[in-house]
Design a protein around this motif. Sequence first.
Motif, PDB file in Angstrom:
ATOM      1  N   THR A  93       0.823  -1.211   0.000  1.00  0.00           N
ATOM      2  CA  THR A  93       0.000   0.000   0.000  1.00  0.00           C
ATOM      3  C   THR A  93       0.855   1.258   0.000  1.00  0.00           C
ATOM      4  O   THR A  93       0.547   2.244  -0.699  1.00  0.00           O
ATOM      5  CB  THR A  93      -0.920  -0.004   1.226  1.00  0.00           C
ATOM      6  OG1 THR A  93      -1.719  -1.191   1.218  1.00  0.00           O
ATOM      7  CG2 THR A  93      -1.827   1.221   1.226  1.00  0.00           C
ATOM      8  N   MET A  94       1.955   1.221   0.740  1.00  0.00           N
ATOM      9  CA  MET A  94       2.826   2.393   0.863  1.00  0.00           C
ATOM     10  C   MET A  94       3.909   2.434  -0.208  1.00  0.00           C
ATOM     11  O   MET A  94       4.757   3.341  -0.182  1.00  0.00           O
ATOM     12  CB  MET A  94       3.482   2.391   2.242  1.00  0.00           C
ATOM     13  CG  MET A  94       2.498   2.348   3.413  1.00  0.00           C
ATOM     14  SD  MET A  94       1.407   3.790   3.470  1.00  0.00           S
ATOM     15  CE  MET A  94       2.598   5.075   3.831  1.00  0.00           C
ATOM     16  N   ALA A  95       3.911   1.461  -1.134  1.00  0.00           N
ATOM     17  CA  ALA A  95       4.904   1.391  -2.211  1.00  0.00           C
ATOM     18  C   ALA A  95       6.314   1.260  -1.661  1.00  0.00           C
ATOM     19  O   ALA A  95       7.279   1.841  -2.191  1.00  0.00           O
ATOM     20  CB  ALA A  95       4.792   2.604  -3.133  1.00  0.00           C
ATOM     21  N   TRP A  96       6.480   0.487  -0.609  1.00  0.00           N
ATOM     22  CA  TRP A  96       7.799   0.210  -0.038  1.00  0.00           C
ATOM     23  C   TRP A  96       8.342  -1.088  -0.633  1.00  0.00           C
ATOM     24  O   TRP A  96       7.605  -1.909  -1.177  1.00  0.00           O
ATOM     25  CB  TRP A  96       7.711   0.069   1.491  1.00  0.00           C
ATOM     26  CG  TRP A  96       7.347   1.362   2.184  1.00  0.00           C
ATOM     27  CD1 TRP A  96       7.402   2.620   1.683  1.00  0.00           C
ATOM     28  CD2 TRP A  96       6.848   1.479   3.519  1.00  0.00           C
ATOM     29  NE1 TRP A  96       6.976   3.547   2.595  1.00  0.00           N
ATOM     30  CE2 TRP A  96       6.633   2.864   3.745  1.00  0.00           C
ATOM     31  CE3 TRP A  96       6.570   0.587   4.545  1.00  0.00           C
ATOM     32  CZ2 TRP A  96       6.151   3.369   4.953  1.00  0.00           C
ATOM     33  CZ3 TRP A  96       6.104   1.068   5.745  1.00  0.00           C
ATOM     34  CH2 TRP A  96       5.892   2.451   5.948  1.00  0.00           C
ATOM     35  N   ALA A  97       9.605  -1.293  -0.462  1.00  0.00           N
ATOM     36  CA  ALA A  97      10.233  -2.539  -0.917  1.00  0.00           C
ATOM     37  C   ALA A  97       9.770  -3.696  -0.023  1.00  0.00           C
ATOM     38  O   ALA A  97       9.691  -3.547   1.198  1.00  0.00           O
ATOM     39  CB  ALA A  97      11.754  -2.404  -0.883  1.00  0.00           C
ATOM     40  N   ASP A  98       9.479  -4.802  -0.631  1.00  0.00           N
ATOM     41  CA  ASP A  98       8.968  -5.939   0.152  1.00  0.00           C
ATOM     42  C   ASP A  98       9.547  -7.274  -0.304  1.00  0.00           C
ATOM     43  O   ASP A  98       8.993  -8.327  -0.045  1.00  0.00           O
ATOM     44  CB  ASP A  98       7.445  -6.002   0.065  1.00  0.00           C
ATOM     45  CG  ASP A  98       6.945  -6.094  -1.372  1.00  0.00           C
ATOM     46  OD1 ASP A  98       7.791  -6.095  -2.297  1.00  0.00           O
ATOM     47  OD2 ASP A  98       5.725  -6.184  -1.565  1.00  0.00           O
ATOM     48  N   ARG A  99      10.689  -7.225  -0.991  1.00  0.00           N
ATOM     49  CA  ARG A  99      11.263  -8.452  -1.528  1.00  0.00           C
ATOM     50  C   ARG A  99      11.618  -9.445  -0.418  1.00  0.00           C
ATOM     51  O   ARG A  99      11.269 -10.627  -0.482  1.00  0.00           O
ATOM     52  CB  ARG A  99      12.516  -8.108  -2.338  1.00  0.00           C
ATOM     53  CG  ARG A  99      13.195  -9.304  -2.968  1.00  0.00           C
ATOM     54  CD  ARG A  99      12.293  -9.947  -3.972  1.00  0.00           C
ATOM     55  NE  ARG A  99      12.875 -11.148  -4.551  1.00  0.00           N
ATOM     56  CZ  ARG A  99      12.215 -12.010  -5.294  1.00  0.00           C
ATOM     57  NH1 ARG A  99      10.918 -11.804  -5.540  1.00  0.00           N
ATOM     58  NH2 ARG A  99      12.809 -13.068  -5.792  1.00  0.00           N
ATOM     59  N   LEU A 100      12.291  -8.989   0.610  1.00  0.00           N
ATOM     60  CA  LEU A 100      12.693  -9.859   1.708  1.00  0.00           C
ATOM     61  C   LEU A 100      11.461 -10.363   2.479  1.00  0.00           C
ATOM     62  O   LEU A 100      11.416 -11.519   2.913  1.00  0.00           O
ATOM     63  CB  LEU A 100      13.647  -9.118   2.644  1.00  0.00           C
ATOM     64  CG  LEU A 100      14.178  -9.925   3.840  1.00  0.00           C
ATOM     65  CD1 LEU A 100      14.922 -11.157   3.363  1.00  0.00           C
ATOM     66  CD2 LEU A 100      15.077  -9.046   4.711  1.00  0.00           C
ATOM     67  N   LEU A 101      10.469  -9.489   2.634  1.00  0.00           N
ATOM     68  CA  LEU A 101       9.249  -9.897   3.334  1.00  0.00           C
ATOM     69  C   LEU A 101       8.530 -11.024   2.587  1.00  0.00           C
ATOM     70  O   LEU A 101       8.051 -11.996   3.202  1.00  0.00           O
ATOM     71  CB  LEU A 101       8.307  -8.697   3.498  1.00  0.00           C
ATOM     72  CG  LEU A 101       8.829  -7.531   4.335  1.00  0.00           C
ATOM     73  CD1 LEU A 101       7.809  -6.397   4.333  1.00  0.00           C
ATOM     74  CD2 LEU A 101       9.111  -7.987   5.757  1.00  0.00           C
ATOM     75  N   ILE A 102       8.459 -10.910   1.255  1.00  0.00           N
ATOM     76  CA  ILE A 102       7.799 -11.939   0.453  1.00  0.00           C
ATOM     77  C   ILE A 102       8.572 -13.252   0.526  1.00  0.00           C
ATOM     78  O   ILE A 102       7.977 -14.340   0.613  1.00  0.00           O
ATOM     79  CB  ILE A 102       7.649 -11.467  -1.002  1.00  0.00           C
ATOM     80  CG1 ILE A 102       6.663 -10.285  -1.072  1.00  0.00           C
ATOM     81  CG2 ILE A 102       7.190 -12.605  -1.903  1.00  0.00           C
ATOM     82  CD1 ILE A 102       6.523  -9.691  -2.457  1.00  0.00           C
ATOM     83  N   THR A 103       9.906 -13.166   0.500  1.00  0.00           N
ATOM     84  CA  THR A 103      10.722 -14.379   0.584  1.00  0.00           C
ATOM     85  C   THR A 103      10.476 -15.119   1.893  1.00  0.00           C
ATOM     86  O   THR A 103      10.248 -16.341   1.918  1.00  0.00           O
ATOM     87  CB  THR A 103      12.208 -14.023   0.451  1.00  0.00           C
ATOM     88  OG1 THR A 103      12.433 -13.378  -0.813  1.00  0.00           O
ATOM     89  CG2 THR A 103      13.071 -15.277   0.546  1.00  0.00           C
ATOM     90  N   VAL A 104      10.487 -14.383   3.016  1.00  0.00           N
ATOM     91  CA  VAL A 104      10.258 -15.012   4.322  1.00  0.00           C
ATOM     92  C   VAL A 104       8.833 -15.564   4.411  1.00  0.00           C
ATOM     93  O   VAL A 104       8.607 -16.663   4.930  1.00  0.00           O
ATOM     94  CB  VAL A 104      10.530 -13.996   5.452  1.00  0.00           C
ATOM     95  CG1 VAL A 104      10.155 -14.597   6.811  1.00  0.00           C
ATOM     96  CG2 VAL A 104      11.990 -13.576   5.449  1.00  0.00           C
ATOM     97  N   ALA A 105       7.851 -14.825   3.887  1.00  0.00           N
ATOM     98  CA  ALA A 105       6.468 -15.294   3.932  1.00  0.00           C
ATOM     99  C   ALA A 105       6.281 -16.557   3.104  1.00  0.00           C
ATOM    100  O   ALA A 105       5.552 -17.484   3.507  1.00  0.00           O
ATOM    101  CB  ALA A 105       5.531 -14.192   3.438  1.00  0.00           C
ATOM    102  N   SER A 106       6.931 -16.643   1.956  1.00  0.00           N
ATOM    103  CA  SER A 106       6.821 -17.839   1.120  1.00  0.00           C
ATOM    104  C   SER A 106       7.405 -19.051   1.829  1.00  0.00           C
ATOM    105  O   SER A 106       6.806 -20.144   1.831  1.00  0.00           O
ATOM    106  CB  SER A 106       7.541 -17.609  -0.216  1.00  0.00           C
ATOM    107  OG  SER A 106       6.938 -16.540  -0.935  1.00  0.00           O
ATOM    108  N   LEU A 107       8.566 -18.879   2.439  1.00  0.00           N
ATOM    109  CA  LEU A 107       9.178 -19.984   3.168  1.00  0.00           C
ATOM    110  C   LEU A 107       8.333 -20.404   4.363  1.00  0.00           C
ATOM    111  O   LEU A 107       8.171 -21.598   4.640  1.00  0.00           O
ATOM    112  CB  LEU A 107      10.588 -19.585   3.619  1.00  0.00           C
ATOM    113  CG  LEU A 107      11.613 -19.351   2.502  1.00  0.00           C
ATOM    114  CD1 LEU A 107      12.924 -18.832   3.079  1.00  0.00           C
ATOM    115  CD2 LEU A 107      11.857 -20.627   1.711  1.00  0.00           C
ATOM    116  N   LEU A 108       7.780 -19.417   5.076  1.00  0.00           N
ATOM    117  CA  LEU A 108       6.934 -19.741   6.225  1.00  0.00           C
ATOM    118  C   LEU A 108       5.658 -20.462   5.794  1.00  0.00           C
ATOM    119  O   LEU A 108       5.217 -21.412   6.454  1.00  0.00           O
ATOM    120  CB  LEU A 108       6.575 -18.464   6.982  1.00  0.00           C
ATOM    121  CG  LEU A 108       7.578 -17.949   8.011  1.00  0.00           C
ATOM    122  CD1 LEU A 108       7.122 -16.614   8.578  1.00  0.00           C
ATOM    123  CD2 LEU A 108       7.756 -18.966   9.132  1.00  0.00           C
ATOM    124  N   THR A 109       5.060 -20.021   4.692  1.00  0.00           N
ATOM    125  CA  THR A 109       3.841 -20.664   4.208  1.00  0.00           C
ATOM    126  C   THR A 109       4.095 -22.129   3.861  1.00  0.00           C
ATOM    127  O   THR A 109       3.320 -23.022   4.239  1.00  0.00           O
ATOM    128  CB  THR A 109       3.300 -19.924   2.975  1.00  0.00           C
ATOM    129  OG1 THR A 109       3.050 -18.545   3.317  1.00  0.00           O
ATOM    130  CG2 THR A 109       2.014 -20.559   2.486  1.00  0.00           C
TER     131      THR A 109
END
Length: 438
Positions: A93-109
Amino acid sequence: MNEFFSPERLAELGGFAYQWILVNVLVLDSAVQLAIVVAAWGIARWSSRRLRPQLERLRSRPGTSRVIDISKPLLLPLIWLVLQWLAIATASTMAWADRLLITVASLLTAWVAIRLVSHLAKHDLLSKAFTLVAWSIAALNILDLLDPTIAVLDAIAITLGTLRISVFTVVQSTLALAVLLWIAMYLTRVLEARIRTVTALSPSVQVLFAKSLKTVLIGLAILIAIDSVGIDLTALAVVGGAIGLGIGFGLQKVIGNLISGVILLLDKSIKPGDVIAVSGTYGWVTALGGRYVSVVTRDGVEHLIPNETLISERVENWTHTHNQTRLKLDVGVHYDTDVRRAIDLCTEAAGEVDRVLDDPEPKCLLVGFGDSSVELQVRFWIADAHNGVTNVKSPVLLRIWDKFKAEGIEIPYPQRDLHLRSGAQLVTPAFERESSLA
């Protein structure tokens, strides 16, 4: 090979790695994302510690032990995963970088899904297959190759009229069907266990509800899986008609057994725990299936009797309306015996056996005069025919034997009277006369 490990080549690779770390890792965006990941992990760890005692308090409720055992080890990763996806939504929503967040979320999922399936799945092959699929999807998502892979698989397709079937559609429908069927079977087991605890329902009604629920859930899983890949369900009408025609001609016995099973459940003529005799098989019913009834004999042999047999043939149900069963024993005594005393001893012997009921009380009757003995019949009742019949008759007969021995009452052998006609001439066969003359 020597050139690859030369000092100049290693220095060049080290410099490239250093520049990549400076550009992609040692930057403010990566530091902020790493801080968010660490903070989410800390909050999840604190929250899971606070929630575990609350889960343990719910263990006393019926049917919650299995859920609590599965949920406890997944509390930390589940809370962490929820926080990660909230952070990703905020960053998007805030147009921030989220590459690392997506990587961790994918591994956690992937990790949560694998742990959940490993707890619930009973087959190692299913668990391993799901693990491979989950890690593959996570790896493709991290490398930004998930969408291109889907596009390639979707491009390989065939068209049948208005229906387009691609490799991706087949994979998607197979995965959806497998997951939905697994969920349906798990819900069936849980709900069936709950139905069995309802004492207001008879065993046959419990089985009927469980089988109907299983059929409905599996049917819904198949329909949802078909609809999820975009296949028009109205197109199944023609296929359903063809299947129905095939069933009518080729599966008459199977359908007959299924319908007979439903009839048995509805009329409650046979239910789990009943003691029955049918087609020369005597035993107690352990399970009612869609196609057969399982009958276990005293020898431990399990007979699978088709439902149609129980509908079309004569069945002896020893416990249909009540559990009491009358047994009969034939006893013979000598003609010189005091018959009234023998009747009293037989009655006393039957009443001394633990499994013989006092009400109705045992009886002994004189039923006839045989060729060799006076014929008596001992009649008594038991209330647990499912525990066996012969193992009740034997103690009664042993006690009768002991009492007869103590009283000197004789159990006679079969007797035959032989009468010889007087004055009859004994005729010797001709061949015997010739042999004697020789």
